[in-house]
Structure formats: structure tokens, C-alpha cells
Design a protein around this motif. Structure first.
Motif, short mmCIF file in Angstrom:
data_model
loop_
_atom_site.label_atom_id
_atom_site.label_comp_id
_atom_site.label_asym_id
_atom_site.label_seq_id
_atom_site.Cartn_x
_atom_site.Cartn_y
_atom_site.Cartn_z
N SER A 19 9.46 56.30 -62.80
CA SER A 19 9.22 54.83 -62.60
C SER A 19 8.57 54.61 -61.19
N LEU A 20 7.62 53.98 -61.12
CA LEU A 20 7.27 53.61 -59.80
C LEU A 20 7.85 52.15 -59.52
N VAL A 78 -1.21 46.56 -50.17
CA VAL A 78 -0.97 47.95 -50.21
C VAL A 78 -0.18 48.39 -51.62
N ALA A 79 0.55 47.75 -52.00
CA ALA A 79 1.23 48.06 -53.28
C ALA A 79 0.20 47.91 -54.40
N ILE A 80 -0.57 47.07 -54.48
CA ILE A 80 -1.38 46.94 -55.60
C ILE A 80 -2.53 47.90 -55.41
N GLU A 81 -2.98 48.46 -54.31
CA GLU A 81 -4.08 49.45 -54.12
C GLU A 81 -3.29 50.60 -54.62
N LEU A 82 -2.16 50.90 -54.29
CA LEU A 82 -1.34 52.27 -54.76
C LEU A 82 -1.20 52.36 -56.18
N ILE A 83 -1.04 51.16 -57.12
CA ILE A 83 -0.58 51.34 -58.42
C ILE A 83 -2.21 51.51 -58.81
N ARG A 84 -3.30 50.83 -58.58
CA ARG A 84 -4.45 51.06 -59.05
C ARG A 84 -5.20 52.62 -58.73
#
Length: 797
Positions: free
Chosen positions: A148-149, A169-175
Motif C-alpha cells: 500500500s502507498l 508533492v503527494a499527487i506528483e508522487l502518485i502520478r
């Protein structure tokens, strides 16, 4: 019809060729004949099994098994006294040693068949567990879903200046990881505030997860510390094992008392915690001062050099800790990306005063990462390969106190050198991406078996490390296993490794060890035909003075809305202490336990009893793990107990054997003349019968091996709305007036129809006054010589 796990377990009894369940030999059927004694308790047992295509087992005399039935097989071997009673010998194939296994010559064949049968049981496309349960439940049950992330994000008012940067930052990491081999199985968001902790969002939909993060709002708080440890606890309980958990906050922990429990969950789940702080707010009250003292007391137990509770957790779990600012959050994105490596390995990890470090780079490394951290500021780093050439690096982090580099691709092998511009105390970690790594299990003797330990080992006791090298080839050799101190510098013990190959070709080794240090780390070194290699497990091994033992014979299965009770025995091996107990499980299952606390003197024990209640909202199979723990000021340990929630209809077990009825039997073969004469092949006998089952398909096969010449056998399915029927017919010559029909269903239930009208062959002078009596289904042949044979064909409805 829904297939239960109990039914699926029966399917393990199969042939690897036809996937047909074998029926069990009837109680009255002779299954073994005498073996030939070779002396010294050793028997030659080739061809001693009297049945074909029927399951049988071996009896072994014990306190609960005093005798074996007539005609049944013994387990056999020097440790089984029953092998000396008729039928003498035995059938086990456990070893290639004749004194242990009467069927020692079949040991490797049996091992290969067992591996194949196990594979079929799990993944056969027709009847395997995967096909029966479906991919999602199968992967969940065996922990194959990946990781899980998980993001635990502080949403108190003090984060108002930072929350937007955290979202970005969180959204960029997910993408960046959505459609890559390193992508997580699911995404979890845990919000923590004060005085609330939660809610938890869990999804596999990336868009939904992004939208949830984008919609985060900050409010509340007021004093400095927040409920970050509560947020982390929820994150650990809701995430899959070996997950990546990121904490975003600017405050200390108000609930530092949960630190020990979170460490136990981290250790039990093997998850990594990465802490990204945009500050560490100043204290605002006497309560905050006391809380920080409490936090520091917990930290000092296992590592006193970390600056706060978050760095302690990152260090403990093998994660990253970064203190930065709102503007610097994007600069640490590279650190987060490094942590999502799907094949991470550690080459070395240490804390020492130095300015250089050499480390081996082997041919399996796809990339290399180097992290250097110190309380001293203003240092620079260079890396040279084995030829002295400066290696080109990509900078991931470059602050006054920490530098992180990534090298990809790796162009040179051999011994590389890290040089730091000034001598100081540094925390250095060298890792990378590679399929070559090792795993280990700490094993102990339990009731005559060597099994993996539950929880942490006890200091001073003897154990065995079972080591497996993954991603290796035949040219690779492990030279030694090393125990290092917590700083990764001093060698506590070193063991030469005598490796072997497992039946599936992996390099393995077993090493007897004793843990004499409270904290240690393991590393191996070896070589291949191309390079030397080193691997290290950076997660520390803690030894303790308290043990938790799972009680045998307990049922951890519930139905939705149902409950179950489990208990764990807690034994204090150390000094007298007051222990605090806990039982943690994910939110869909509630738990109550007793006692909560107890003083245990050295050698004393207590039973920790827990009652679990499954939510009635559970609609399908649910697999979970309950973590029982005990902690005092000087010791803590844990044990994991699996729990399952199974829908009511899946618990229905098919235990009904298939039935049959003889429709027609024509047997013109009575008497020795027609059976043993020259023209027996010119006379035919036949039988027609119907077999059926109410729950699953029926399989019919012949039990006589080999099948008689000119025999003909066929079965035809019959249409029925309620039961599954087959009409079968068999024809053979009077040279072979007997046959066994093995009838099975796909739940592993079996039945046998036996037709046997064989007459013994006697010299002509002895066959006098032959009397034939046919009464119902019994044919009785009586001969003046006092030989009496009773042959029965079974008829069941």
C-alpha cells in the motif's frame, strides 16, 4: 454452488496427470503386504503396497495409536515399532536413508510430486484455489497483493501554510508511479488532527485518491503536538504488509505512548515509515513539556541519537527522515521515489566517524543510491569506481546536513569508494535496485520440529537461521553470514556458510546461532563468476526477555457478525516487571482483551485472552492479522495470529460420497474351467451401473492396474435438474472376471464398486464336489478340501 476452503483442501488429493481425486481405500481392504527383512530393523519394501489408485496411509504406534488394523500399512522406519508387526515394513518416503524410510528409493520422486501437487492445488486453472476463490481474494489471503502507498497527513490549523505543498508533492508522487512496475496495489489516506484521528480512505482508484487529497482542509489543533501516532497506528493496521507509509506534519506527537505499539506493528508488518516534516513546532504549555519528556524516554530505549520520534521511527523501519520547509518539499520528491523501489537492496548501512567508505558494486545492480547524513554541516561527497574514475551522480537531496545521490545506469563493477570532504560522524547508507537479495527466518525447536519463531528471539537462547538467496544463479556462492552491531560497524559474530540447493533450485543455508546482543543486524558476503556482492538487512533484530506463544488448536475463523476467542501465553524470561498488554487488529474487526496489565515475576506466565467480533457488513472473504503484544520498561515482544471472516454459505462442506446402483450384471464366468481355460477370452461378462452426487460432478475410473486386454469401459452423463448422474458400462472377458470402479466427486469424497467373481485355480485332482451357492449378492464357493472363499460385490443405494 459455492466451494468452501475445507472442500478445496480435499482437492489436494489428486493425480497430477488427470486432476482426478483419488478415493480412500475402505477400512476392510488390505493395503500392504509384508516386506523382506534385511536385518537391523531395515526392510526391503519395493512393491509392498497392495492397492492401486486408492489412497492409503501408514500407522505409527503412539500414545494415541496403540495398534494398526489387520492388513494396513505401517509408517515404517527405525522410529516406528509397528513396522515389526505384520504386514512388516512400511511406506514412508520422508528420507533417502533406508533405515528411516522403507520407500527411500522414491524420496526424490515423491518430493517432486508433492511440489507439483502443491502447485496444482494453488494455481491449477480447473480446480486450484486461485480458480475457486478468484484472483483478488487469493492474493489477499496469501499476502500477494503488493504494498500500500499510505499517507498520514496532519490537517490541523498549523499546517495551513504547508498543506497545499503537501498535496502537490503527494499527487506528483502518485502520478509518477501509477503505471510502472513499482506501482502500489492500493492507496490509503489517514488524516490526523487534535482531538480526532481519522478518517481513513482506502481505494485502488488513483483519480479518487487524488481527489481526496486535493479536498483536504485544515482546522483545529491549538496546542503544539498532534495525534500523529494514532494516525500512524491506523495507517499500519489498514495497510498491506511491507507497505510504504509517509507522515506529513509540522508538530510533535501528543500520543507518544503509542510509539512502542507502532514499533511492534512496523516490525510485524515489515513496513517502512518515511517522515517528512515542515517544522517541529515549539512547546506551548507545561503539558507539552511533559509530553516531550515522555516522547524522549520512549526514544532512549532503543536509540538515543535521533532528534525526535519521527526520526526514531524512520530509523527503526529503514525509512527516510527529512526536515525541510514548505518550499523544500518538492526537493524531497526524489527521496520518496527512491523509497518506492520495487526491488530495494541494502549493501551497507553504518554510523561512524570517518571520511571514506569502500563498498562492492555487483553485476546485478540496476542502480545504486548513496545517502550521507551528519549533524556537521557543509560537507561534500564524491564517488569513484574501481578504476578510480569519478562516477556521475544524480543529486536527489543536497542540504547542509544530508546528501543523497542516485547512480543509474551502473557502468562499472568492483569496489567503489565514497569520499567525504571532512572527517566527522556520518550515517551512511548504500543501496540500490537488484533482484539479488537474501531472506532469512529465525528457527527454533518446538515439540521435535524446527519452526520459525513468532515475534522476537530471546537473548541467550540457541536458534537456527534459515537463509535463502533470491535472484541467484549457479555460479553464486555465499561465503559468510555476519552479525553486526546496531551501528553496522562492529562485527559481533561471523559464520562460514555451507550452502546447498533447495528442491526448487534456490541457494539455501542453515546456520546455528545464538543472539547475545540486545540489538544486531545481519549481512552476507559472496561472489559470482563476474563480481563479489554484499547484502545487508538494515532492519535490526531485537532480542528480548519476554516470550509470547500461540496456544494450539484455536479457531480464528468467523462469519460476518460472528465472534471468536483466541489466547496467547505470555512468559517472562527476565527480571520481575509490570507488563502492559495490547491486541491490535484492523478496523473491520473489533476486539476486547484481558488482562490489560499484570506484574510477572521471572519465570511466571499469564494467558492473554482476546474476543474478536467481525462486522456484519463484511460481504466476502476477509483475511486479517491480530497482533498480540506485551511490553514493560525493559522488554517487549509480540506474536501474530491470522484471523479470517468467511461468509456463512462458504462454510457448507460437502462430505457426502457419490452413490451408485447396479442396473444390470451378466456374469457367465462362474467356475475355474471357464475362467482359466483356453477359451476364456471367448466369453464376455458385463455390468451396467448408475452413479450420482447431489453436490458436484462425479468421476469414475478403473482401479485394476493394468486394465485387462479387450476390456471396454465408458460413462455417459445424464441430464438432471437436481443431481449429477453418470451411466457407466464395463465389458471384459471371463479371463478377468473382476474390476474395481473408483467413484469420486470434486470435493474429494470417494466410493468403490467392486465386482469380483474370481475362482481359484487348483490342480484337477483337488477340484472335486464343487458347490456353487448364489444368494442375493453373495457368491459362496465351497470345496471339499475345506477351502472357503466368500466373494461379495457391493451394492449401495
Amino acid at each position: 454452488m459455492q466451494t468452501s476452503l475445507t472442500e478445496l483442501n480435499k482437492l489436494f488429493i489428486t493425480t497430477s496427470a488427470s486432476n482426478t481425486p483419488y478415493p480412500v481405500a475402505p477400512l476392510a481392504k488390505v493395503t500392504c503386504t509384508d516386506c523382506t527383512s534385511l536385518g537391523g530393523g531395515v526392510y526391503d519394501c519395493k512393491d509392498n503396497i497392495a492397492v492401486k489408485n486408492l489412497l492409503t496411509s501408514g500407522y505409527k504406534l503412539s500414545a494415541s495409536c496403540r495398534t494398526k488394523p489387520p492388513g494396513k500399512c505401517s509408517h515404517g522406519g527405525k522410529n516406528d515399532f509397528s513396522q515389526n508387526y505384520s504386514p512388516v515394513g512400511g511406506i514412508n518416503k520422508e528420507s533417502s536413508e533406508p533405515s528411516i524410510s522403507p520407500h527411500h528409493y522414491l524420496h526424490q520422486e515423491a518430493a517432486d510430486m508433492a511440489i507439483k501437487a502443491t502447485q496444482d492445488f494453488f494455481i491449477d486453472p480447473g480446480y486450484g484455489l486461485l480458480a475457486q476463490l478468484g484472483g483478488n481474494v487469493f492474493e489477499q489471503f496469501f499476502g500477494l497483493l503488493g504494498y500500500s502507498l499510505t499517507m498520514a497527513i496532519d490537517t490541523t490549523g498549523s499546517m495551513s501554510n504547508d498543506i497545499q505543498a503537501v498535496k502537490e508533492v503527494a499527487i506528483e508522487l502518485i502520478r509518477n508511479f501509477t503505471n510502472t512496475p513499482d506501482a502500489p496495489y492500493d492507496y490509503i489516506l489517514v488524516e490526523f488532527n487534535d482531538p480526532d484521528c481519522g478518517p481513513v480512505t482506502k481505494t485502488r482508484n488513483v483519480t479518487e485518491f487524488e481527489q481526496k487529497i486535493s479536498s483536504l482542509r485544515v482546522d483545529g489543533g491549538g496546542d503544539c503536538p498532534e495525534l500523529s501516532m494514532c494516525g500512524l497506528e491506523k495507517a499500519l493496521l489498514e495497510s498491506l504488509p511491507r507497505s510504504k507509509i509517509y507522515i506529513f506534519t509540522d508538530a510533535g506527537a501528543k500520543d507518544a505512548h503509542l510509539l512502542d505499539q507502532n514499533k511492534i506493528l512496523i516490525e510485524a508488518t515489515k513496513s517502512e515509515v518515511h517522515a517528512l516534516l515542515t517544522g517541529y513546532c515549539t512547546l506551548r504549555s507545561t503539558q507539552d513539556v511533559q509530553q516531550t519528556k515522555h516522547e524522549q524516554q520512549h526514544m532512549r530505549k532503543e536509540r538515543a541519537t535521533t532528534s525526535n520520534i519521527y526520526e526514531e521511527l524512520a530509523e527503526f523501519s529503514g525509512g527516510y527522515y527529512v526536515m525541510t520547509s514548505k518550499a523544500g518539499l518538492k526537493d524531497v520528491l526524489g527521496i520518496m521515489e527512491l523509497s518506492l523501489n520495487s526491488a530495494p537492496v541494502t549493501i551497507t548501512k553504518m554510523e561512524e566517524k570517518r571520511s571514506t567508505l569502500s563498498f562492492p558494486v555487483d553485476n546485478t545492480l540496476v542502480d545504486v543510491s548513496v545517502s550521507v547524513k551528519s549533524v556537521s554541516s557543509g560537507f561534500t561527497c564524491t564517488i569513484e569506481d574501481s578504476s578510480g574514475k569519478t562516477v556521475k551522480t544524480n543529486t536527489v537531496i543536497n542540504t547542509a546536513t544530508q546528501q543523497v545521490f542516485k547512480i543509474s545506469p551502473v557502468e562499472a563493477l568492483g569496489l567503489w569508494t565514497l569520499t567525504i570532504s571532512k572527517e566527522a560522524t556520518y550515517e551512511i547508507e548504500v543501496g540500490g535496485k537488484s533482484l539479488l537479495d537474501f531472506s532469512y527466518k529465525i528457527m527454533e525447536e518446538q515439540n521435535g520440529y524446527t519452526l520459525p519463531i513468532q515475534g522476537r528471539p530471546v537473548q541467550g537462547l540457541n536458534y537456527t537461521i534459515a537463509l535463502t538467496l533470491h535472484g541467484a544463479n549457479d555460479s553464486m556462492t555465499i561465503h559468510n553470514l555476519t552479525m553486526l552491531d546496531q551501528k553496522g560497524v562492529n562485527v559481533l559474530d561471523s559464520y562460514n556458510v555451507q550452502q546447498s540447493n533447495s528442491v526448487n533450485g534456490k541457494i539455501t543455508a542453515t546456520i546455528p546461532v545464538q543472539f547475545n546482543s540486545p540489538v544486531l543486524m545481519l549481512a552476507i558476503a559472496g561472489e559470482s563468476s563476474k563480481s563479489t556482492f554484499k547484502r545487508m538487512h538494515a532492519e535490526p533484530i531485537f532480542t528480548e526477555a519476554v516470550r509470547l506463544v500461540r496456544q494450539p488448536g484455536q479457531n480464528g475463523t468467523m462469519i460476518p457478525g460472528g465472534s471468536t476467542s483466541l489466547s496467547v501465553l505470555i512468559i517472562n524470561e527476565g527480571s520481575d516487571s509490570e507488563f502492559t498488554f495490547a491486541v491490535a487488529v484492523d478496523s473491520i474487526i473489533s476486539v476486547d482483551f484481558n488482562p490489560k496489565q499484570k506484574i510477572l515475576k521471572k519465570g511466571e506466565n499469564v494467558s492473554l485472552e482476546a474476543k474478536f467480533l467481525a462486522s456484519s457488513s463484511i460481504q466476502s472473504f476477509k483475511s486479517s492479522t491480530a497482533t498480540f503484544s506485551a511490553s514493560s520498561t525493559s522488554a517487549k515482544n509480540y506474536v501474530k495470529v491470522p484471523i479470517s471472516v468467511v461468509p456463512q454459505d462458504a462454510l457448507v462442506v460437502d462430505e457426502n460420497s457419490p452413490e451408485y446402483q447396479i442396473d444390470e450384471l451378466l456374469m457367465p464366468c462362474l467356475g475355474t474351467d471357464i475362467q482359466h481355460g483356453k477359451d476364456c477370452k471367448n466369453h464376455l461378462w458385463n455390468v451396467a451401473f448408475t452413479t450420482w452426487d447431489t453436490d458436484s460432478d462425479v468421476i469414475v475410473s478403473l482401479g485394476t492396474d493394468p486394465t485387462p486386454d479387450n476390456a471396454h469401459f465408458s460413462c455417459t452423463p445424464e441430464n438432471s435438474s437436481t443431481i449429477l448422474k453418470q451411466s457407466c458400462s464395463y465389458r471384459a472377458t471371463c479371463c478377468s472376471p473382476y474390476q474395481e470402479f473408483l467413484i469420486s466427486d470434486f470435493s474429494g469424497n470417494g466410493n468403490i464398486l467392486t465386482i469380483d467373481y474370481r475362482a481359484p485355480e487348483f490342480p484337477a485332482a483337488r477340484v472335486t464336489n464343487l458347490i456353487l451357492i448364489v444368494c442375493g449378492s453373495v457368491l459362496l464357493v465351497t470345496i471339499i478340501t475345506s477351502i472357503t472363499i466368500c466373494v461379495i460385490h457391493h451394492k449401495r443405494k
